[in-house]
Design a protein around this motif. Structure first.
Motif, PDB file in Angstrom:
ATOM      1  N   THR A  32       0.814  -1.226   0.000  1.00  0.00           N
ATOM      2  CA  THR A  32       0.000   0.000   0.000  1.00  0.00           C
ATOM      3  C   THR A  32       0.842   1.268   0.000  1.00  0.00           C
ATOM      4  OG1 THR A  32      -0.142  -0.089   2.416  1.00  0.00           O
ATOM      5  CG2 THR A  32      -1.931  -1.120   1.169  1.00  0.00           C
ATOM      6  N   ASN A  85      -1.623   4.482   3.584  1.00  0.00           N
ATOM      7  CA  ASN A  85      -0.877   4.628   2.329  1.00  0.00           C
ATOM      8  C   ASN A  85       0.260   5.624   2.548  1.00  0.00           C
ATOM      9  OD1 ASN A  85      -4.069   4.466   1.344  1.00  0.00           O
ATOM     10  ND2 ASN A  85      -2.685   3.051   0.334  1.00  0.00           N
ATOM     11  N   ARG A 125       1.003  -2.111  -6.189  1.00  0.00           N
ATOM     12  CA  ARG A 125      -0.414  -1.829  -6.003  1.00  0.00           C
ATOM     13  C   ARG A 125      -1.321  -2.403  -7.083  1.00  0.00           C
ATOM     14  NH1 ARG A 125      -1.682   3.868  -4.009  1.00  0.00           N
ATOM     15  NH2 ARG A 125      -3.034   2.611  -2.723  1.00  0.00           N
TER      16      ARG A 125
END
Length: 415
Positions: A139, A227, A406
């Protein structure tokens, strides 16, 4: 109309001679004309002056030339700035939606609304950048610190075309979440653009890999605890940066930082000039320490060094290909030796060099003058050289990493 009203009222106060004289004066055409042509415009000018003072104070932002920047096309409904973040009046304006709201706010109140920002590695927003030695997480997002005239533009192209990473950069107006050739049409290069990115939770966008900005602190605020950012930068010798910026900004009319005054100056005049706002000395230290103006201190330099040491993967323009190989290794992209991408793609793009700026070779006198003006950045640059060697040893001892950046490989091409 005034004369008629005054005549009707006259009989009520005929015994008061002073009032009668006052009414006659007010009803005279001369007085009305004086008010219309002198006093009313004067009051209007004073209003504009007061309004401009508040507006200018509200829109002062951290920028390369230190101008006052107004952005009126921002449409943001809310922004939570009660977390002790940077007291940036431009962001404050965006939160209040409309510049006219600030006309009712005094300067003292405007500056007192936000706490003083005291940067630190473990404080918001720098704590949203991962430490260099922590494991890569799927992430995480890549944060490219864009240093001007240090292969930043070329690096952005390589990230997209050679590493197959999606990044954000405004390509057309208005901004949107659309992708154009693997580039999301969203601005992260300006303060106002960063504010919009935060408001729209850009870090949570599943298909985005890279955020690029020169603003380290403001840019770091885009990331979240879920994130977080992975900071990296390609650095160049400060004297070479300053020289290149002089030649480039004197002719680059398309840039926001274009300066027409540079066209009629010599490099030596530029290097020794004391004119405020003409030259940004020690650019790297100032942006790392978030101190656009004023004298840099030892604490500013130490903060800049700490950010590089603990948060940033470092590369250099004079060892460019190797720097990109390290980035590939560090992130576990595994694209380096694949056909048509990785090294093969990089070598092809390096030859053509995006945003190339050619100029005459720098003389010794000019070099010495620019070195004197950028002495703190030179110390930071030499410190980064030692970190570069340390990071090489770190990467050699690094175990195999697989970072899926991702999404899986088949999704990287977009309309």
């Amino acid at each position: 109309i005034i004369k008629m009203k005054m005549s009707a009222m006259h009989f009520k106060w005929k015994r008061h001679r002073w009032l009668k004289c006052l009414l006659q004066m007010l009803s005279s055409s001369t007085f009305i004309l004086v008010c219309l042509y002198i006093y009313v415009p004067l009051l209007f000018i004073l209003y504009l002056f007061a309004n401009s003072a508040v507006r200018d104070d509200a829109l002062e932002v951290f920028s390369q030339q230190g101008p006052k920047v107004a952005v009126f096309d921002v449409n943001i409904t809310s922004m939570d700035l009660n977390n002790g973040w940077i007291p940036n009046e431009d962001i404050l304006r965006i939160r209040n939606k409309d510049i006219t709201n600030l006309n009712k706010i005094g300067k003292t109140e405007l500056h007192s609304r936000q706490p003083i920002y005291s940067p630190g590695l473990e404080k918001f927003p720098l704590n949203l950048l991962q430490n260099l030695t922590t494991p890569i997480h799927p992430t995480d997002l890549i944060f490219q610190w864009h240093i001007p005239k240090a292969a930043g533009t070329n690096t952005k192209v390589i990230l997209t075309h050679c590493f197959h990473l999606a990044r954000a950069e405004q390509r057309q107006y208005p901004e949107s979440f659309e992708f154009f050739n693997n580039v999301m049409n969203l601005d992260t290069s300006s303060i106002a653009g960063i504010a919009r990115a935060i408001e729209n939770n850009l870090a949570h966008h599943d298909l985005l890999d890279v955020i690029t900005s020169s603003y380290v602190h403001e840019g770091a605020a885009i990331f979240t605890k879920k994130n977080q950012g992975r900071l990296f930068a390609i650095m160049r010798h400060p004297v070479e940066i300053s020289e290149s910026m002089f030649h480039y900004l004197g002719k680059a009319t398309w840039e926001r930082t274009y300066n027409k005054d540079l066209k009629n100056m010599t490099l030596l005049e530029y290097a020794t000039s004391k004119k405020d706002g003409l030259r940004i000395d020690n650019w790297m230290t100032r942006y790392l320490a978030r101190k656009a103006r004023g004298k840099l201190t030892g604490n500013d330099l130490e903060l800049a060094k700490d950010i590089l040491k603990y948060k940033c993967l470092i590369g250099f323009t004079d060892d460019y290909v190797e720097s990109l190989r390290r980035l590939d290794t560090y992130l576990g992209l595994n694209t380096w030796l694949k056909p048509t991408i990785g090294l093969e793609c990089i070598e092809r793009l390096v030859k053509r060099k995006a945003n190339k700026n050619e100029h005459e070779k720098l003389g010794q006198e000019e070099w010495d003058a620019l070195a004197k003006a950028n002495s703190i950045d030179i110390e930071l640059f030499e410190f980064a050289r030692t970190l570069y060697d340390d990071q090489d040893r770190m990467l050699q001892n690094r175990t195999s990493i697989s970072w899926n950046y991702r999404r899986d490989e088949r999704e990287w091409k977009r309309p």
